[in-house]
Design a protein around this motif. Structure first.
Motif, PDB file in Angstrom:
ATOM      1  N   ARG A  68      -4.173  10.663   3.335  1.00 28.74           N
ATOM      2  CA  ARG A  68      -5.339   9.808   3.549  1.00 28.74           C
ATOM      3  C   ARG A  68      -5.929   9.507   2.182  1.00 28.74           C
ATOM      4  N   GLN A  69      -6.147   8.215   1.908  1.00 31.36           N
ATOM      5  CA  GLN A  69      -6.687   7.838   0.603  1.00 31.36           C
ATOM      6  C   GLN A  69      -7.494   6.547   0.700  1.00 31.36           C
ATOM      7  N   LEU A  70      -8.293   6.307  -0.328  1.00 35.19           N
ATOM      8  CA  LEU A  70      -9.151   5.134  -0.408  1.00 35.19           C
ATOM      9  C   LEU A  70      -8.323   3.872  -0.605  1.00 35.19           C
ATOM     10  N   ARG A  71      -8.646   2.838   0.182  1.00 35.49           N
ATOM     11  CA  ARG A  71      -8.028   1.515   0.030  1.00 35.49           C
ATOM     12  C   ARG A  71      -9.163   0.489  -0.042  1.00 35.49           C
ATOM     13  N   VAL A  72      -9.430  -0.013  -1.244  1.00 37.16           N
ATOM     14  CA  VAL A  72     -10.569  -0.901  -1.470  1.00 37.16           C
ATOM     15  C   VAL A  72     -10.473  -2.206  -0.670  1.00 37.16           C
ATOM     16  N   PRO A  73      -9.303  -2.878  -0.580  1.00 38.83           N
ATOM     17  CA  PRO A  73      -9.257  -4.100   0.233  1.00 38.83           C
ATOM     18  C   PRO A  73      -9.646  -3.861   1.693  1.00 38.83           C
ATOM     19  N   VAL A  74      -9.317  -2.688   2.224  1.00 38.95           N
ATOM     20  CA  VAL A  74      -9.683  -2.357   3.609  1.00 38.95           C
ATOM     21  C   VAL A  74     -11.199  -2.173   3.707  1.00 38.95           C
ATOM     22  N   LEU A  75     -11.783  -1.536   2.711  1.00 39.62           N
ATOM     23  CA  LEU A  75     -13.240  -1.384   2.637  1.00 39.62           C
ATOM     24  C   LEU A  75     -13.917  -2.751   2.685  1.00 39.62           C
ATOM     25  N   LEU A  76     -13.374  -3.723   1.945  1.00 36.99           N
ATOM     26  CA  LEU A  76     -13.959  -5.064   1.895  1.00 36.99           C
ATOM     27  C   LEU A  76     -13.859  -5.782   3.239  1.00 36.99           C
ATOM     28  N   GLN A  77     -12.903  -5.383   4.067  1.00 32.21           N
ATOM     29  CA  GLN A  77     -12.760  -5.964   5.405  1.00 32.21           C
ATOM     30  C   GLN A  77     -13.738  -5.350   6.409  1.00 32.21           C
ATOM     31  N   GLY A  78     -14.439  -4.277   5.976  1.00 28.34           N
ATOM     32  CA  GLY A  78     -15.384  -3.625   6.864  1.00 28.34           C
ATOM     33  C   GLY A  78     -14.757  -2.552   7.736  1.00 28.34           C
ATOM     34  N   ASP A  79     -13.484  -2.218   7.478  1.00 22.23           N
ATOM     35  CA  ASP A  79     -12.809  -1.157   8.221  1.00 22.23           C
ATOM     36  C   ASP A  79     -12.941   0.159   7.470  1.00 22.23           C
ATOM     37  N   PRO A  80     -12.617   1.309   8.127  1.00 23.80           N
ATOM     38  CA  PRO A  80     -12.700   2.597   7.430  1.00 23.80           C
ATOM     39  C   PRO A  80     -11.857   2.576   6.153  1.00 23.80           C
ATOM     40  N   ALA A  81     -12.499   2.897   5.028  1.00 23.78           N
ATOM     41  CA  ALA A  81     -11.875   2.729   3.714  1.00 23.78           C
ATOM     42  C   ALA A  81     -10.787   3.751   3.417  1.00 23.78           C
ATOM     43  N   TYR A  82     -10.823   4.903   4.102  1.00 24.48           N
ATOM     44  CA  TYR A  82      -9.825   5.942   3.855  1.00 24.48           C
ATOM     45  C   TYR A  82      -8.761   5.833   4.941  1.00 24.48           C
ATOM     46  N   MET A  83      -7.572   5.370   4.538  1.00 26.17           N
ATOM     47  CA  MET A  83      -6.504   5.096   5.491  1.00 26.17           C
ATOM     48  C   MET A  83      -5.504   6.237   5.555  1.00 26.17           C
ATOM     49  N   ILE A  84      -4.978   6.469   6.762  1.00 24.09           N
ATOM     50  CA  ILE A  84      -3.897   7.436   6.956  1.00 24.09           C
ATOM     51  C   ILE A  84      -2.578   6.682   6.800  1.00 24.09           C
ATOM     52  N   GLU A  85      -1.735   7.178   5.893  1.00 20.22           N
ATOM     53  CA  GLU A  85      -0.514   6.458   5.533  1.00 20.22           C
ATOM     54  C   GLU A  85       0.637   7.421   5.257  1.00 20.22           C
ATOM     55  N   ALA A  86       1.835   6.863   5.282  1.00 23.35           N
ATOM     56  CA  ALA A  86       2.994   7.565   4.751  1.00 23.35           C
ATOM     57  C   ALA A  86       2.911   7.531   3.223  1.00 23.35           C
ATOM     58  N   PRO A  87       3.390   8.572   2.548  1.00 24.49           N
ATOM     59  CA  PRO A  87       3.405   8.530   1.081  1.00 24.49           C
ATOM     60  C   PRO A  87       4.183   7.309   0.591  1.00 24.49           C
ATOM     61  N   ALA A  88       3.719   6.725  -0.504  1.00 20.15           N
ATOM     62  CA  ALA A  88       4.357   5.525  -1.044  1.00 20.15           C
ATOM     63  C   ALA A  88       3.956   5.354  -2.492  1.00 20.15           C
ATOM     64  N   GLY A  89       4.698   4.514  -3.184  1.00 24.99           N
ATOM     65  CA  GLY A  89       4.345   4.218  -4.566  1.00 24.99           C
ATOM     66  C   GLY A  89       5.253   3.158  -5.149  1.00 24.99           C
ATOM     67  N   LEU A  90       4.837   2.642  -6.299  1.00 20.28           N
ATOM     68  CA  LEU A  90       5.632   1.643  -7.001  1.00 20.28           C
ATOM     69  C   LEU A  90       6.838   2.300  -7.662  1.00 20.28           C
ATOM     70  N   LEU A  91       7.883   1.500  -7.881  1.00 21.69           N
ATOM     71  CA  LEU A  91       9.126   2.051  -8.437  1.00 21.69           C
ATOM     72  C   LEU A  91       8.993   2.424  -9.913  1.00 21.69           C
ATOM     73  N   ASP A  92       8.194   1.663 -10.677  1.00 24.31           N
ATOM     74  CA  ASP A  92       8.015   1.953 -12.108  1.00 24.31           C
ATOM     75  C   ASP A  92       9.348   2.113 -12.833  1.00 24.31           C
ATOM     76  N   ASP A  93      10.265   1.171 -12.622  1.00 24.73           N
ATOM     77  CA  ASP A  93      11.577   1.128 -13.292  1.00 24.73           C
ATOM     78  C   ASP A  93      12.548   2.218 -12.840  1.00 24.73           C
TER      79      ASP A  93
END
Length: 198
Positions: A68-93
């Motif tokens: 569970r972590q903060l997602r600012v675009p979701v906050l701006l939509q008026g939904d709960p800002a801390y979303m439950i998600e699968a782990p993920a990340g950018l590839l960074d090469d």
């Protein structure tokens, strides 16, 4: 400039609008229309790299590890800002498999011996270049290799959750899980439950 992938589309101009955390470009292109003629289109395209995500499944406990972590675009939509998600990340090469194993350790503290690739998907192809590689990995939730919680210097403050699999699936219907990649992974697991518990 031309696009070598499809002769019906020709890129006329690319202009950088922002080059911060994301790279935002304005693309002007010509498209041959199916009814004849040509149309000139302008689109804004957001590129911050490709990504990987994983469903961590404990076959003995029949549970999943989510974050569970903060997602600012979701906050701006008026939904709960801390979303439950699968782990993920950018590839960074890195390759998707190397990247997701790194992200799992950083975010959850678990070490994945083998991340099995499931499929790739474009998450929002109308505006984002991001292609996400989806994986599944088996873990024993009683054996952690690190603390998890993300990287403090990147401003990450990640809560690690163990949720019974059936409960996690039910959380899609209640809206408690509303992240696309997580829904896709949980639905894949529902369809392929035998492969996870064998």
């Amino acid at each position: 400039m031309t696009n070598h992938h499809d002769p019906r589309v020709r890129i006329i101009e690319r202009r950088t609008l922002s080059d911060g955390f994301i790279h935002l470009e304005e693309i002007t292109l010509e498209q041959d229309m199916s009814g004849g003629g040509t149309a000139t289109l302008t689109r804004e395209v957001h590129d911050h790299g490709s990504a990987a995500t994983i469903l961590l499944f404990d076959p003995r406990r029949e549970s999943v590890v989510l974050v569970r972590q903060l997602r600012v675009p979701v906050l701006l939509q008026g939904d709960p800002a801390y979303m439950i998600e699968a782990p993920a990340g950018l590839l960074d090469d890195d390759t998707p498999e190397v990247a997701i194993c790194r992200e799992v350790l950083e975010e959850t503290g678990y070490h994945v011996d083998k991340a099995t690739h499931l499929f790739d998907a474009y998450m929002s192809p109308g505006a984002l270049t991001e292609r996400t590689s989806f994986f599944v990995g088996l873990v024993d939730v009683t054996e952690k290799a690190g603390d998890g919680g993300g990287l403090a210097h990147e401003g990450e403050d990640i809560e690690v959750l163990e949720i019974p699999f059936d409960e996690a699936v039910a959380m899609i219907a209640t809206g408690e899980i509303c992240d696309a990649k997580t829904i896709m992974l949980l639905q894949w697991a529902q369809l392929n439950r035998g492969k996870l518990t064998a």
